[in-house]
Design a protein around this motif. Structure first.
Motif, short mmCIF file in Angstrom:
data_model
loop_
_atom_site.label_atom_id
_atom_site.label_comp_id
_atom_site.label_asym_id
_atom_site.label_seq_id
_atom_site.Cartn_x
_atom_site.Cartn_y
_atom_site.Cartn_z
N GLY A 276 11.40 6.51 -10.05
CA GLY A 276 11.64 5.75 -8.83
C GLY A 276 10.37 5.42 -8.07
O GLY A 276 9.25 5.53 -8.58
N SER A 277 10.57 5.01 -6.82
CA SER A 277 9.45 4.78 -5.91
C SER A 277 9.66 5.69 -4.71
O SER A 277 10.76 6.21 -4.49
CB SER A 277 9.38 3.32 -5.49
N CYS A 278 8.61 5.89 -3.94
CA CYS A 278 8.72 6.82 -2.80
C CYS A 278 7.69 6.51 -1.73
O CYS A 278 6.81 5.69 -1.92
CB CYS A 278 8.52 8.26 -3.28
N GLY A 279 7.84 7.21 -0.63
CA GLY A 279 6.81 7.24 0.39
C GLY A 279 6.08 8.57 0.25
O GLY A 279 6.71 9.62 0.14
N SER A 280 4.75 8.51 0.24
CA SER A 280 3.99 9.74 0.09
C SER A 280 3.75 10.38 1.45
O SER A 280 3.34 9.71 2.41
CB SER A 280 2.64 9.45 -0.57
N SER B 24 18.72 7.64 4.48
CA SER B 24 18.30 6.32 4.95
C SER B 24 16.83 6.14 4.64
O SER B 24 16.08 7.11 4.53
CB SER B 24 18.52 6.21 6.47
N PHE B 25 16.43 4.89 4.47
CA PHE B 25 15.01 4.58 4.31
C PHE B 25 14.32 4.71 5.68
O PHE B 25 13.12 4.95 5.75
CB PHE B 25 14.90 3.14 3.82
N TYR B 26 15.11 4.59 6.74
CA TYR B 26 14.56 4.46 8.09
C TYR B 26 14.64 5.77 8.88
O TYR B 26 13.76 6.61 8.79
CB TYR B 26 15.25 3.28 8.80
N SER C 188 16.14 8.73 8.81
CA SER C 188 15.98 10.05 8.21
C SER C 188 14.76 10.16 7.30
O SER C 188 14.56 11.18 6.65
CB SER C 188 17.26 10.49 7.48
N GLN C 189 13.93 9.11 7.25
CA GLN C 189 12.60 9.26 6.64
C GLN C 189 11.52 9.21 7.74
O GLN C 189 10.33 9.03 7.45
CB GLN C 189 12.34 8.17 5.59
N GLY C 190 11.95 9.32 8.97
CA GLY C 190 10.98 9.41 10.07
C GLY C 190 10.27 8.10 10.40
O GLY C 190 9.19 8.11 10.99
N ARG C 191 10.87 6.96 10.01
CA ARG C 191 10.25 5.68 10.40
C ARG C 191 10.61 5.41 11.86
O ARG C 191 11.77 5.54 12.25
CB ARG C 191 10.73 4.54 9.48
N LEU C 192 9.61 5.03 12.61
CA LEU C 192 9.80 4.89 14.06
C LEU C 192 10.07 3.44 14.45
O LEU C 192 9.58 2.52 13.81
CB LEU C 192 8.56 5.41 14.80
N ALA D 63 6.91 13.90 -1.02
CA ALA D 63 7.42 12.52 -1.06
C ALA D 63 8.78 12.42 -0.39
O ALA D 63 9.53 13.40 -0.32
CB ALA D 63 7.55 12.07 -2.52
N LEU D 64 9.08 11.23 0.09
CA LEU D 64 10.41 10.93 0.61
C LEU D 64 11.00 9.76 -0.16
O LEU D 64 10.31 8.78 -0.42
CB LEU D 64 10.34 10.58 2.11
N GLU D 65 12.26 9.90 -0.52
CA GLU D 65 13.00 8.83 -1.19
C GLU D 65 14.49 9.08 -0.96
O GLU D 65 14.84 9.73 0.02
CB GLU D 65 12.61 8.74 -2.68
N MET D 66 15.36 8.60 -1.87
CA MET D 66 16.77 8.62 -1.49
C MET D 66 17.79 9.11 -2.53
O MET D 66 18.98 9.02 -2.27
CB MET D 66 17.17 7.21 -1.01
N GLU D 67 17.35 9.57 -3.69
CA GLU D 67 18.37 9.92 -4.72
C GLU D 67 18.18 11.24 -5.45
O GLU D 67 19.13 11.78 -6.03
CB GLU D 67 18.44 8.82 -5.81
N VAL E 265 4.17 5.99 -5.85
CA VAL E 265 4.02 5.87 -4.39
C VAL E 265 3.94 4.39 -4.01
O VAL E 265 2.99 3.69 -4.38
CB VAL E 265 2.76 6.62 -3.90
N PHE E 266 4.97 3.93 -3.31
CA PHE E 266 4.97 2.55 -2.80
C PHE E 266 4.46 2.52 -1.35
O PHE E 266 3.86 1.54 -0.94
CB PHE E 266 6.40 1.96 -2.84
N ALA E 267 4.80 3.58 -0.60
CA ALA E 267 4.38 3.62 0.80
C ALA E 267 3.54 4.86 1.03
O ALA E 267 3.95 5.96 0.66
CB ALA E 267 5.61 3.66 1.70
N ASP E 268 2.37 4.67 1.59
CA ASP E 268 1.54 5.81 1.98
C ASP E 268 1.80 6.04 3.47
O ASP E 268 1.31 5.30 4.31
CB ASP E 268 0.07 5.46 1.70
N ARG E 269 2.60 7.04 3.76
CA ARG E 269 3.05 7.22 5.14
C ARG E 269 1.94 7.74 6.05
O ARG E 269 2.01 7.58 7.25
CB ARG E 269 4.26 8.19 5.16
N THR E 270 0.93 8.38 5.45
CA THR E 270 -0.17 8.89 6.26
C THR E 270 -1.16 7.76 6.56
O THR E 270 -1.58 7.56 7.69
CB THR E 270 -0.90 10.04 5.51
N1 URA Z 1 11.30 4.48 -1.13
C1 URA Z 1 11.67 5.24 -0.09
O1 URA Z 1 12.81 5.71 -0.03
N2 URA Z 1 10.79 5.43 0.90
C2 URA Z 1 9.57 4.89 0.90
O2 URA Z 1 8.82 5.09 1.86
C3 URA Z 1 9.19 4.09 -0.20
C4 URA Z 1 10.08 3.90 -1.22
#
Ligand code: URA
Ligand code: R1P
Length: 299
Positions: free
Chosen positions: A107-111, A186-188, A190-194, A218-222, A252-257
């Protein structure tokens, strides 16, 4: 709309033995599965199969491509996003596959660790993060948390080691990280996106994640759902206590830091480089035809 009549409300298989949502039947999906979210990613991965035997896109958006890889059947299944889709996919695949199954989520994730865009994070375990809806409703918030954390479930050690070793060879040791993956609902929020469109009470969420899990990467959804279902799969085939073994590798698609997002070219390149490593892990993990359906030639 499904095109075939479903014959049971409890276990909804069609007259031809197809599952209701994924729409595959015995012989069309392999015991070795590489699962992704994005159907386009599935097609990129499927390019690496030596031969395609079966392809089906379901009315609910599941894409299954089964083919041969290094002499063995492997399926690539795109499931869309979120824990319900993972639940549909794992349960309905289990209904139509005989014998043990190995599933790798690619998958993809936010680091939320040192890994930057284009790096890969291998899940050692996955925990869940869910919105505590009652928190937002209740007037008295004393002692309540806006998010519920579900305890980590371990990835399969052997399958994970194969995935990680192959990835290190493919992309270089310095680009492969490991740790706990948080699977959010949630992508938003519950992943701490403000943001200020909704009240999410999540400004301290990432700090809490790191406080509770010092290996959080990492944060993702599955993945938590995948590992959970593997852990409760019944061991009805041979000696294995569980019938499903699961692992997960995330680009890693999103680097949250660093607040950076991958560009399309880099994501395609990383997926192409890593795909073979993940496919190799699946055939190394289950190298014989034992317990397999005869996908080759029957579909
Ligand atoms: N997928 C996610 O769920 N979160 C991200 O930040 C990037 C990809
Ligand atoms: C969100 O953009 C999606 O990307 C991640 C998340 O888990 C979620 O499904 O994984 P995939 O790229 O595999 O879909």
């Amino acid at each position: 709309m499904p095109t075939e009549q479903i014959i049971s409300a409890n276990k909804p298989l069609s007259v031809n033995g197809r599952t209701y949502h994924v729409e595959t039947r015995w012989g069309e999906v392999s015991n070795r599965i590489l699962t992704v979210g994005d159907p386009q990613r599935a097609r990129v991965v499927a390019e690496f199969l030596d031969k395609i035997l079966f392809e089906h896109s379901s009315h609910r958006g599941f894409l299954t491509i089964t083919g041969m890889y290094k002499g063995l059947p492997v399926s690539v299944v795109a499931i869309g996003m979120g824990l319900s889709m993972m639940d549909f996919f794992v349960r309905e695949s289990r209904m139509v596959i005989k014998g043990p199954m190995s599933i790798v989520r690619f998958g993809s994730c936010g680091s939320i660790c040192q890994a930057s865009i284009g790096d890969i994070i291998v899940a050692k375990r996955a925990f869940g993060i869910g919105r505590n809806f009652d928190y937002f409703d209740d007037q008295d918030k004393q002692g309540k948390e806006p998010y519920i954390f579900w305890k980590p479930v371990d990835a399969d050690e052997k399958l994970t080691a194969a995935v990680e070793n192959n990835l290190k060879k493919a992309v270089g040791t310095g680009h492969v990280f490991e740790g706990a993956v948080g699977s959010a609902d949630s992508f938003y929020g519950s992943q701490g996106r403000l943001g200020d469109d909704f009240y999410d009470a999540n400004d301290c969420l990432l700090d809490r994640v790191h406080r509770e899990y010092d290996d959080a990467a990492a944060l993702e959804m599955e993945s938590h759902m995948l590992f959970h279902l593997a852990s409760v799969s019944s061991g009805k085939f041979g000696q294995d206590p569980k019938s499903i073994r699961a692992a997960c590798a995330l680009v890693v698609f999103a680097d949250r830091t660093g607040n950076r997002f991958i560009d399309p070219e880099m994501s395609k390149r990383m997926i192409e480089i890593a795909a073979r490593a993940v496919l190799d892990a699946l055939v190394q993990d289950m190298p014989s035809q034992d317990g397999l359906h005869p996908a080759a030639g029957s579909v």
